[in-house]
Scaffold this motif. Sequence first.
Motif, PDB file in Angstrom:
ATOM      1  N   ASP A 149       0.822  -1.212   0.000  1.00  0.00           N
ATOM      2  CA  ASP A 149       0.000   0.000   0.000  1.00  0.00           C
ATOM      3  C   ASP A 149       0.858   1.265   0.000  1.00  0.00           C
ATOM      4  O   ASP A 149       0.422   2.315   0.465  1.00  0.00           O
ATOM      5  N   SER A 217       0.626   0.109  -4.275  1.00  0.00           N
ATOM      6  CA  SER A 217      -0.763   0.231  -3.850  1.00  0.00           C
ATOM      7  C   SER A 217      -1.651  -0.102  -5.037  1.00  0.00           C
ATOM      8  O   SER A 217      -1.494   0.469  -6.114  1.00  0.00           O
ATOM      9  N   THR A 219      -5.177  -0.236  -4.765  1.00  0.00           N
ATOM     10  CA  THR A 219      -6.555   0.089  -4.432  1.00  0.00           C
ATOM     11  C   THR A 219      -7.200   0.816  -5.607  1.00  0.00           C
ATOM     12  O   THR A 219      -6.514   1.472  -6.400  1.00  0.00           O
ATOM     13  N   ASP A 275      -8.215  -4.232   3.824  1.00  0.00           N
ATOM     14  CA  ASP A 275      -8.186  -3.978   2.380  1.00  0.00           C
ATOM     15  C   ASP A 275      -6.980  -4.625   1.712  1.00  0.00           C
ATOM     16  O   ASP A 275      -6.868  -4.621   0.492  1.00  0.00           O
ATOM     17  N   SER A 278      -5.866  -5.853  -1.697  1.00  0.00           N
ATOM     18  CA  SER A 278      -6.638  -5.219  -2.764  1.00  0.00           C
ATOM     19  C   SER A 278      -7.259  -6.265  -3.669  1.00  0.00           C
ATOM     20  O   SER A 278      -6.848  -7.434  -3.689  1.00  0.00           O
TER      21      SER A 278
END
Length: 290
Positions: A149, A217, A219, A275, A278
């Motif tokens: 992340d 990351s 996301t 999370d 992802s």
Amino acid sequence: MVIKLLFVIFYFVSAEAQLNSCPLPQIESGALSWNFSSAEKVISSCEIPEAQIVPRENGKECFPGKQDLTHVTTWKSCPQAAECSPIQRAILHEISQLRLVMDNAKCTHPLNWKEKVAEMTAKLKAIKEPMCMEKFPQRPVKLVVHHSDMSPFMGPDIIQKSHILGRDFTDIGYHYVISEMPNGHWRLFEGRPNIYVGAHAGSGLNEDSLAVVFAGSYTPHGPSALHPSADLPQPPAEALMLLMGLAKKIKAEFPLEKLYTHNELKMAGSGCSTDCPSEGCSHMAHKLNE
């Protein structure tokens, strides 16, 4: 007639070969978009490479500064901490179980979690946590996929520094790191030696699992956030191939049962969600299991 029949057979054989061929050249050239569909085709059609893991070299001091890991044959890590004694192992196990109970109270018992957390916190304060390397009590049977992340250029040296200084870990928490180099290529690095319990999935959940992290990351952002049906961000094909090679190597050396995502293991073990790693990374892990 015979020539026509041979042509038809050749056409269908060629079409099937093209359908089942590894799409990496088309992905690298830009002729094929990198998305969930092409990732699935890589997993099902490409030959799994041998894992080329860049080993760590334990230094005499910590944090020698940012390292360019593009072409190195080893990366310089902090000195490895001493191995835990049986008494220290027992203390670490007690701590991890208390923290697991605390996590479970927070995530699955909303009515009385504050009282339970207060009770566990008081018990934890009375215990001095030893800083040592805990050997696996049995051979790990899980490989857990994470994402950092943060920047994809964070190598094992930077992650180790952040874990030791920022989270009070004894060492880097992950056993393997897949990160991007300044030249745009990805490499696979040894993190915590795989004979020691990691620090990655949550207390009480690490005793039978190895951990690999994708630097970066993944996301949702941009079009993926606006259009949920669109493909979600995922590590590039080169990073996926490294994960495939690592999974093959670990399966040959350990009684590997399954590839887990961090969220999957955390939900099953403590009832908590995360999370990490992802949707894009999770999709890769699930398709590799299939």
